[in-house]
Design a protein around this motif. Sequence first.
Motif, short mmCIF file in Angstrom:
data_model
loop_
_atom_site.label_atom_id
_atom_site.label_comp_id
_atom_site.label_asym_id
_atom_site.label_seq_id
_atom_site.Cartn_x
_atom_site.Cartn_y
_atom_site.Cartn_z
N LYS A 85 0.85 -1.19 0.00
CA LYS A 85 0.00 0.00 0.00
C LYS A 85 0.88 1.23 0.00
O LYS A 85 1.93 1.25 0.63
N GLY A 86 0.42 2.25 -0.71
CA GLY A 86 1.16 3.50 -0.76
C GLY A 86 0.25 4.65 -1.13
O GLY A 86 -0.95 4.49 -1.28
N HIS A 87 0.85 5.83 -1.27
CA HIS A 87 0.14 7.05 -1.66
C HIS A 87 0.89 7.70 -2.81
O HIS A 87 2.11 7.53 -2.95
N ASP A 88 0.16 8.46 -3.59
CA ASP A 88 0.76 9.22 -4.67
C ASP A 88 0.23 10.64 -4.57
O ASP A 88 -0.87 10.87 -4.06
N VAL A 89 0.99 11.61 -5.04
CA VAL A 89 0.57 13.01 -4.92
C VAL A 89 -0.44 13.41 -5.99
O VAL A 89 -0.99 14.50 -5.94
N ASN A 90 -0.69 12.56 -6.95
CA ASN A 90 -1.66 12.85 -8.00
C ASN A 90 -2.66 11.72 -8.12
O ASN A 90 -2.38 10.58 -7.75
N GLU A 91 -3.83 12.05 -8.66
CA GLU A 91 -4.82 11.01 -8.92
C GLU A 91 -4.37 10.19 -10.12
O GLU A 91 -3.58 10.64 -10.94
N TYR A 92 -4.88 9.02 -10.22
CA TYR A 92 -4.56 8.14 -11.33
C TYR A 92 -5.86 7.49 -11.79
O TYR A 92 -6.85 7.44 -11.08
N ASN A 109 5.62 -5.05 -8.76
CA ASN A 109 5.70 -3.93 -9.69
C ASN A 109 4.32 -3.28 -9.80
O ASN A 109 3.36 -3.94 -10.19
N VAL A 110 4.26 -2.01 -9.45
CA VAL A 110 3.00 -1.26 -9.50
C VAL A 110 3.18 -0.11 -10.47
O VAL A 110 4.15 0.65 -10.38
N THR A 111 2.24 0.01 -11.42
CA THR A 111 2.24 1.14 -12.35
C THR A 111 0.94 1.92 -12.14
O THR A 111 -0.15 1.36 -12.27
N LEU A 112 1.09 3.20 -11.81
CA LEU A 112 -0.05 4.09 -11.67
C LEU A 112 -0.23 4.79 -13.02
O LEU A 112 0.66 5.49 -13.49
N ILE A 113 -1.38 4.58 -13.64
CA ILE A 113 -1.62 5.12 -14.98
C ILE A 113 -2.45 6.39 -14.85
O ILE A 113 -3.55 6.38 -14.32
N ARG A 114 -1.88 7.47 -15.36
CA ARG A 114 -2.53 8.77 -15.29
C ARG A 114 -3.22 9.10 -16.60
O ARG A 114 -2.74 8.76 -17.67
N GLY A 115 -4.34 9.81 -16.47
CA GLY A 115 -5.06 10.29 -17.64
C GLY A 115 -4.57 11.67 -18.04
O GLY A 115 -3.51 12.13 -17.60
N GLN A 116 -5.33 12.36 -18.84
CA GLN A 116 -4.96 13.69 -19.32
C GLN A 116 -5.13 14.76 -18.24
O GLN A 116 -4.36 15.70 -18.17
N LEU A 117 -6.16 14.62 -17.42
CA LEU A 117 -6.41 15.62 -16.39
C LEU A 117 -5.83 15.14 -15.06
O LEU A 117 -6.30 14.18 -14.48
N ILE A 118 -4.81 15.81 -14.63
CA ILE A 118 -4.19 15.45 -13.36
C ILE A 118 -4.56 16.52 -12.34
O ILE A 118 -4.24 17.69 -12.51
N ARG A 119 -5.27 16.13 -11.31
CA ARG A 119 -5.68 17.05 -10.26
C ARG A 119 -4.83 16.77 -9.02
O ARG A 119 -4.63 15.62 -8.66
N PRO A 120 -4.34 17.81 -8.36
CA PRO A 120 -3.56 17.58 -7.15
C PRO A 120 -4.40 16.84 -6.10
O PRO A 120 -5.53 17.20 -5.85
N LEU A 141 9.51 -3.38 -3.69
CA LEU A 141 8.38 -2.71 -4.31
C LEU A 141 8.89 -1.71 -5.32
O LEU A 141 9.70 -0.84 -4.99
N ASN A 142 8.43 -1.82 -6.55
CA ASN A 142 8.78 -0.89 -7.62
C ASN A 142 7.50 -0.17 -8.04
O ASN A 142 6.58 -0.80 -8.54
N VAL A 143 7.45 1.14 -7.83
CA VAL A 143 6.27 1.92 -8.21
C VAL A 143 6.70 2.93 -9.26
O VAL A 143 7.70 3.63 -9.10
N LYS A 144 5.93 2.98 -10.35
CA LYS A 144 6.21 3.97 -11.39
C LYS A 144 4.89 4.54 -11.90
O LYS A 144 3.82 3.98 -11.63
N THR A 145 4.98 5.65 -12.60
CA THR A 145 3.80 6.25 -13.21
C THR A 145 3.91 6.16 -14.71
O THR A 145 5.01 6.11 -15.27
#
Length: 148
Positions: A85-92, A109-120, A141-145
């Motif tokens: 479990k973790g946190h990210d500073v942006n929505e995904y 391996n965790v990949t956080l996939i972001r869309g076009q609109l990134i809200r803080p 743990l490997n986390v990437k966006t």
Amino acid sequence: MQTDIRLISLISLLIVFSSILTSCHDDEDYAEVGTSWVYDNSKSSAIEDGEYIIRNMGEYEAPMDTPLPTGCNVDFNKNNLVIAKGHDVNEYDAIEVSATVDGNAYIINVTLIRGQLIRPAVEAWCVASVLPKIPDPTVRLNVKTSAH
């Protein structure tokens, strides 16, 4: 002639015993090694950020405030469940997770996939993977966006 009858009788007896043995297995369906899933925030709110190696159902029920997802039964005699479990500073928009074993380490391996609109925001994520039991395991743990 008598040898043929004995041979046929022996083969028939072996077939009967093998069908009895194969029909007496545990009917519970277990998740395969490598099966991974993502928890929504409400189901993982009871645990802190970090990595957890779950060795039995009691260890799972203690920190998690939710049952295992449907179809994700874990055979704890053969496998462990690794939760991260973790946190990210942006929505995904989505999360991809994969898991492997390297020596005595579970690699998540965790990949956080972001869309076009990134809200803080501060967005929590939580994933789980079924992995084989190994002696004295650690978790890497490997986390990437990634963008869509």
